[in-house]
Design an enzyme around this catalytic site. Structure first.
Site, short mmCIF file in Angstrom:
data_model
loop_
_atom_site.label_atom_id
_atom_site.label_comp_id
_atom_site.label_asym_id
_atom_site.label_seq_id
_atom_site.Cartn_x
_atom_site.Cartn_y
_atom_site.Cartn_z
N ARG A 34 0.85 -1.20 0.00
CA ARG A 34 0.00 0.00 0.00
C ARG A 34 0.88 1.24 0.00
O ARG A 34 1.77 1.40 0.84
CB ARG A 34 -0.90 0.00 1.24
CG ARG A 34 -1.71 1.27 1.43
CD ARG A 34 -2.65 1.13 2.63
NE ARG A 34 -3.36 2.35 2.97
CZ ARG A 34 -3.07 3.14 4.02
NH1 ARG A 34 -2.07 2.82 4.84
NH2 ARG A 34 -3.77 4.22 4.25
N ARG A 75 -8.98 18.52 8.79
CA ARG A 75 -7.91 18.61 9.77
C ARG A 75 -7.84 20.01 10.37
O ARG A 75 -8.24 20.98 9.73
CB ARG A 75 -6.55 18.29 9.13
CG ARG A 75 -6.45 16.88 8.59
CD ARG A 75 -5.13 16.63 7.87
NE ARG A 75 -5.13 15.32 7.22
CZ ARG A 75 -4.83 14.19 7.85
NH1 ARG A 75 -4.51 14.20 9.12
NH2 ARG A 75 -4.86 13.04 7.19
N LYS A 221 -13.24 2.91 0.52
CA LYS A 221 -12.93 2.83 1.95
C LYS A 221 -14.20 3.20 2.72
O LYS A 221 -14.69 4.31 2.60
CB LYS A 221 -11.79 3.78 2.29
CG LYS A 221 -10.46 3.31 1.70
CD LYS A 221 -9.39 4.35 1.82
CE LYS A 221 -8.93 4.56 3.24
NZ LYS A 221 -7.80 5.52 3.29
N THR A 282 -6.79 -1.13 9.94
CA THR A 282 -6.63 -0.17 11.05
C THR A 282 -6.37 -0.84 12.39
O THR A 282 -7.21 -1.59 12.90
CB THR A 282 -7.82 0.79 11.23
OG1 THR A 282 -8.35 1.16 9.96
CG2 THR A 282 -7.39 2.04 11.97
#
Length: 483
Positions: A34, A75, A221, A282
């Protein structure tokens, strides 16, 4: 040969970019590398991709490359002193007008102006994957005024989620659009789309991929609360993708960790039902960032995903920035093999009441039914152009290895993600028609996968150049002269 059915995805980063470590990762069992486009430059990603392909070829392994788009992760900006410490009851503000690099103990800038529009009084905001939690007390024109419910450190560029989801950022940013072009140039095998809300986000990503000339299969995702709000939303997203990722970090923050395990099982089941590959990701071995051994809970987590019949389990920081990247892959491989010994991994009652949509799907599923009910069958040979037949076969629980025989580099790498599927480079068009079956079985004899007296199932199409053309299933007795 021991076949590990569950595949391993590992993220490349500073800890795993040297040729020495990469080679060890490939030998330890890496199936998919990845490349996280949130970090690193295009040059770094190209160099890593080149190395992976060279080293895999050197060892006769087939490793797929997955590019992961950054997406619209919301963010905070930066603090004047890098980080602050927040206590319960502190007042704190998120401001769209505050200078981007001058956050203080009371206020920080945000890079996403719509945050103020998207939030209302009483909403809970989760920062840094839920480590810090605040409640919105007041909404002004250019800022949210909050009170801290769970305190802790907060540093530059940490992510913000809203409990329950619902932030409206579009799934593809300008950076993502540039990275889709980069992925096409690098001929990546898979491309993961971050934070898609629904099928239309995936369709847009597919359009951009096609315009860039890429052929990567698209991975949705699943990490927004709205993506799992009901079966209709989830199934729409799965159907619009080629594969899905259970992205448990942001998803767990948005829906709450108590709901997460049940949702993981549901996503894996639904992905398999719609013939899509699925990656579970994760914090699978988070403690191995600093420890050479996983915890019992992590062993359990990986094994649980294997028993759910995920295609792949994934390492993030453990392999990208951790101290023990090779040990993490080895531990994962060991745990997968252990869990696969459990009888539930070897028997299937999946789809017995279903009707099939296509000819090649029918042949693939008939093959698995036969393999699971005729004990002499030791291997399945699928002569395949695109990898679709082995993908459909691998949706059914079985202990029989599925071998994708294909001459195409893209397909040889792509099937590295599919559970229980292995690549054998083979060009049926290079042999006379009456020698193909014998030639294919000889490849398995050479590799020690079968021996005389075993049975093998072979699937193929009348033409070797048509995707979706599989229309033949043969049962072959190894050792007999085959036509």
């Amino acid at each position: 040969m021991t076949f590990r059915r569950t595949k391993i995805v590992a993220t490349l980063g500073p800890a795993s970019s040297s040729p020495e470590v990469l080679e060890q990762l490939i030998l330890a069992g890496l199936d998919v590398a990845r490349l996280n486009f949130s970090h690193g430059t295009p040059e770094e990603h190209k160099a890593r991709a080149r190395l992976v392909r060279e080293l895999a070829a050197k060892h006769g392994r087939f490793v797929a490359l997955l590019g992961d788009l950054q997406g619209p992760k919301i963010r905070i900006a930066k603090f004047a002193n890098k980080r602050i410490e927040l206590a319960v009851g502190d007042r704190f503000r998120f401001s769209t007008s505050h200078p981007r690099d001058a956050g203080t103990q009371e206020v920080v800038g945000i890079d996403y102006p719509d945050l103020v529009k998207d939030c209302g009084v009483g909403d809970e905001l989760l920062l840094d994957d839920g480590r810090v939690v605040m409640r919105v007390e007041e909404v002004a024109a250019d800022e949210l005024r909050c009170v801290v419910l769970i305190g802790g450190p907060l540093s530059d560029h940490k992510g913000i989620n809203r409990r329950g989801g619902g932030l409206t950022a579009p799934a593809l940013t300008e950076k993502d659009k540039a990275d889709i072009k980069l992925a096409a140039e690098m001929e990546l095998d898979y491309l993961a789309v971050s934070f898609p809300r629904d099928a239309s986000d995936m369709e847009y990503a597919r359009k951009l991929r096609d315009e860039a000339g890429g052929s990567a299969w698209l991975v949705a995702k699943i990490e927004r609360a709205e993506a799992v709000a009901d079966d209709e939303a989830l199934d729409g997203l799965i159907r619009a993708s080629d594969a899905v990722m259970v992205a448990r970090g942001d998803l767990g923050v948005e829906i709450g960790d108590a709901e997460l395990v049940g949702i993981q099982k549901k996503i894996i089941l639904h992905a398999r039902r719609y013939n899509k590959a699925v990656i579970t990701a994760t914090q699978m071995m988070e403690s191995m960032i600093h420890s050479p051994m996983p915890t019992r809970a992590e062993v359990s987590d990986v094994a649980n995903a294997v028993l759910d019949y995920t295609d792949a389990v994934m390492l993030s920081a453990e392999s990208a920035a951790g101290e023990y990247p090779v040990e993490a892959v080895k531990a994962m491989a060991r745990i997968c093999l252990g869990a696969e010994k459990h009888p539930t991994s070897q028997k299937s009652s999946h789809r017995l009441g279903h009707t099939f949509e296509r000819c090649d799907q029918s042949v693939a599923l008939a093959t698995m039914y036969t393999a699971n009910h005729f004990p002499g069958v030791k291997a399945i040979i699928s002569l395949t152009e695109s990898g679709y037949s082995p993908l459909v076969m691998s949706r059914i629980r079985s202990s029989v290895p599925i071998l994708a025989f294909t001459p195409h580099r893209e397909t040889q790498a792509r099937v590295a993600l599919f559970r229980g599927v292995y690549t054998v480079p083979f060009d049926p068009a290079a042999l006379p028609a009456d020698k193909v079956s014998q030639g294919a079985v000889d490849e398995l004899l050479k590799r020690g996968v079968v021996e005389p007296g075993d049975w093998v199932i072979l699937t193929k199409g009348d033409s070797y150049h048509t995707t979706g053309g599989t229309n033949t299933m043969k049962i072959l007795h190894v050792g007999d002269s085959l036509v």
